[in-house]
Design a protein around this motif. Sequence first.
Motif, short mmCIF file in Angstrom:
data_model
loop_
_atom_site.label_atom_id
_atom_site.label_comp_id
_atom_site.label_asym_id
_atom_site.label_seq_id
_atom_site.Cartn_x
_atom_site.Cartn_y
_atom_site.Cartn_z
N GLU A 81 0.74 -1.27 0.05
CA GLU A 81 -0.08 -0.08 -0.05
C GLU A 81 0.80 1.21 -0.07
N ASP A 82 2.02 1.28 0.55
CA ASP A 82 2.75 2.34 0.88
C ASP A 82 3.96 2.46 -0.22
N GLN A 83 4.32 1.45 -1.04
CA GLN A 83 5.58 1.53 -1.94
C GLN A 83 5.04 1.26 -3.31
N ARG A 84 5.19 2.57 -3.96
CA ARG A 84 4.76 2.49 -5.55
C ARG A 84 6.03 1.82 -6.17
N LEU A 85 5.39 1.03 -7.22
CA LEU A 85 6.44 0.37 -8.20
C LEU A 85 6.55 1.16 -9.43
N ALA A 86 5.39 1.64 -9.83
CA ALA A 86 5.43 2.39 -11.31
C ALA A 86 4.22 3.33 -11.15
N LEU A 87 4.23 4.37 -12.08
CA LEU A 87 3.15 4.95 -12.20
C LEU A 87 2.63 5.36 -13.79
N HIS A 88 1.82 5.09 -14.49
CA HIS A 88 1.59 5.31 -15.74
C HIS A 88 0.33 5.99 -16.20
N LEU A 89 0.15 6.64 -17.26
CA LEU A 89 -1.00 6.85 -17.91
C LEU A 89 -1.03 6.04 -19.27
#
Length: 133
Positions: free
Chosen positions: A87-95
């Motif tokens: 929940e607290d650790q982002r792996l990636a962020l895409h559009l």
Amino acid sequence: MSHGTANCGNAVPILHEVRHALERLIATGEGTQIDLNAIPFGPEDEAHLLAVLGVGEVRATIDALGPTHVQETAIPGVWLIDYRITEDQRLALHLDIGDIPEILRTQRQDLDTALTTLDARLTSAKDRAQFEY
């Protein structure tokens, strides 16, 4: 919206890239994925980008190797995909720019086993029904 652009040096070019991707989607049906982790964001870039895109009506969560949150933006055809390990650790962020995000599409290899899976469940349900009184 009153968001300054002094600390948002990469948000505006990304928004123009989204615009070009929407034009391509409308003209050819070709979708685009933009990896926001690959772009160096300043302190306010992500907040500015998300404020301009807004929040749409559709939201989904996928539970595979951690939660993945899919959020439609207020711009039809533009989807924010937030991949997380926890929940607290982002792996990636895409559009994702497309009619539906790729992550929500059924994978071909899953379709290849769909009939076999359903037939096995139907057989199992039929067998259970024979033993019920």
